[in-house]
Design a protein around this motif. Structure first.
Motif, PDB file in Angstrom:
ATOM      1  N   ARG A   1      33.109  40.640  91.108  1.00 23.73           N
ATOM      2  CA  ARG A   1      34.323  41.354  91.535  1.00 23.73           C
ATOM      3  C   ARG A   1      34.158  42.854  91.330  1.00 23.73           C
ATOM      4  O   ARG A   1      34.490  43.671  92.189  1.00 23.73           O
ATOM      5  CB  ARG A   1      35.513  40.813  90.740  1.00 23.73           C
ATOM      6  N   HIS A   2      33.610  43.226  90.153  1.00 26.91           N
ATOM      7  CA  HIS A   2      33.359  44.650  89.874  1.00 26.91           C
ATOM      8  C   HIS A   2      32.353  45.222  90.867  1.00 26.91           C
ATOM      9  O   HIS A   2      32.506  46.346  91.348  1.00 26.91           O
ATOM     10  CB  HIS A   2      32.829  44.827  88.450  1.00 26.91           C
ATOM     11  N   SER A   3      31.322  44.436  91.154  1.00 29.38           N
ATOM     12  CA  SER A   3      30.283  44.905  92.074  1.00 29.38           C
ATOM     13  C   SER A   3      30.845  45.072  93.486  1.00 29.38           C
ATOM     14  O   SER A   3      30.511  46.027  94.195  1.00 29.38           O
ATOM     15  CB  SER A   3      29.109  43.919  92.090  1.00 29.38           C
ATOM     16  N   PHE A   4      31.697  44.160  93.891  1.00 26.55           N
ATOM     17  CA  PHE A   4      32.381  44.228  95.194  1.00 26.55           C
ATOM     18  C   PHE A   4      33.105  45.571  95.330  1.00 26.55           C
ATOM     19  O   PHE A   4      32.935  46.296  96.312  1.00 26.55           O
ATOM     20  CB  PHE A   4      33.368  43.054  95.278  1.00 26.55           C
ATOM     21  N   ALA A   5      33.919  45.908  94.312  1.00 29.16           N
ATOM     22  CA  ALA A   5      34.704  47.143  94.364  1.00 29.16           C
ATOM     23  C   ALA A   5      33.814  48.383  94.291  1.00 29.16           C
ATOM     24  O   ALA A   5      34.019  49.359  95.024  1.00 29.16           O
ATOM     25  CB  ALA A   5      35.718  47.158  93.221  1.00 29.16           C
ATOM     26  N   THR A   6      32.811  48.331  93.426  1.00 34.79           N
ATOM     27  CA  THR A   6      31.922  49.482  93.247  1.00 34.79           C
ATOM     28  C   THR A   6      31.135  49.784  94.507  1.00 34.79           C
ATOM     29  O   THR A   6      31.046  50.940  94.936  1.00 34.79           O
ATOM     30  CB  THR A   6      30.937  49.213  92.083  1.00 34.79           C
ATOM     31  N   HIS A   7      30.587  48.760  95.129  1.00 39.60           N
ATOM     32  CA  HIS A   7      29.779  48.964  96.334  1.00 39.60           C
ATOM     33  C   HIS A   7      30.630  49.442  97.508  1.00 39.60           C
ATOM     34  O   HIS A   7      30.177  50.263  98.307  1.00 39.60           O
ATOM     35  CB  HIS A   7      29.022  47.683  96.688  1.00 39.60           C
TER      36      HIS A   7
END
Length: 298
Positions: A247-253
């Protein structure tokens, strides 16, 4: 007023007035019960109405020796909310935590995975086994849609609107939102659904549940954590990875590639933009590049 009565009333308030989930309500109540246990252990016979700042301070001092500042801060915040409720309902005139400060804690930035690491994890999945297609679809959905683990395991087939390019997600407090879904994620869900799930014997209560275990029932949160932990070890990635990492990676990318912060907020289901803004602190290098590229005074 007894503590048990006050806690039950507060639980109803959190559920009906605040619309919180059972998990959130349980966590709030556990922190209040820590105070009740401490009072009993120290033979202090005070009700929620008669307890004063002095006893609260003593309780907080006792837990400060046992828990991290972040946990201590959460307990103080939870108790403050409980006593605010009692003031609101006119059981008390003042909140005994009004002047009690929470410990200062640094803002913890979430862990993220690079695109290469995500590809490595997915490529580690053994697709020769039936659960392999399921696990690939799970990881693609976590990363492709930015879901919480609870949202993933509760995802229904009736929530899939592939022709429109959306899925319906039930988040915290049973609030629903529509999240865009990419063709790639749709493809892997369809493969799992048509080639694996359609051939399972499914329990009646799980007929509409998308992701199933081998016994035809819904998956648990713990099972999703276990799947990801095993894949992380197999892939040799030296990071502590959980479902939330995707989820964090989704938002960061998305942010790194120029997505609007407000759009990310809506997709993640954050009530406040402040929660989403934590992602602006993750990659300062990227933000510097944005200034250098787009600001007229570069």
């Amino acid at each position: 007023m007894k503590w048990s009565n006050a806690i039950n009333d507060y639980k109803n308030f959190l559920k009906i007035e605040r619309g919180l989930s059972e998990n959130s309500i349980t966590n709030y109540v556990l922190d209040i019960k820590k105070l009740v246990v401490w009072l009993e252990e120290n033979d202090i016979n005070l009700s929620p109405i008669s307890i004063s700042e002095e006893e609260i301070q003593a309780f907080i001092y006792s837990i400060a020796k046992k828990v991290q500042p972040r946990t201590q801060s959460r307990i103080i915040s939870g108790l403050r909310g409980f006593f605010n409720y009692l003031v609101f309902e006119e059981y008390r005139k003042t909140n005994p935590l009004e002047l009690i400060e929470s410990p200062k804690i640094g803002r913890k930035l979430p862990d993220t995975l690079s695109i290469t690491e995500i590809d490595t994890l997915i490529n580690t999945i053994d697709l020769s086994k039936p659960q392999g297609e399921r696990n690939r679809a799970i990881l693609e959905t976590l990363y492709g849609c930015g879901l919480r683990v609870s949202e993933l395991i509760n995802l229904k087939i009736s929530d899939l609107f592939f022709e429109e390019g959306f899925i319906r997600v039930t988040g915290k407090g049973d609030k629903q939102r529509l999240v865009p879904i990419s063709d790639t994620t749709i493809k892997y869900i369809e493969i799992y659904k048509n080639e694996i799930r359609n051939h399972q014997e499914i329990k009646p209560q799980a007929l509409d549940t998308l992701f199933l275990n081998r016994r035809g029932n819904g998956l648990t949160r713990a099972m999703i954590f276990t799947i990801i932990k095993q894949l992380t070890e197999k892939a040799g990635i030296q990071k502590t990875i959980s479902p939330h990492t995707f989820r964090h990676s989704f938002a960061t990318h998305l942010l790194e590639n120029g997505a609007n912060l407000r759009a990310i907020q809506q997709m993640l289901g954050h009530e406040s933009i402040t929660t989403t803004e934590i992602y602006t602190h993750i990659d300062n290098t990227h933000l510097t590049e944005v200034i250098n590229k787009f600001h007229p005074r570069k």
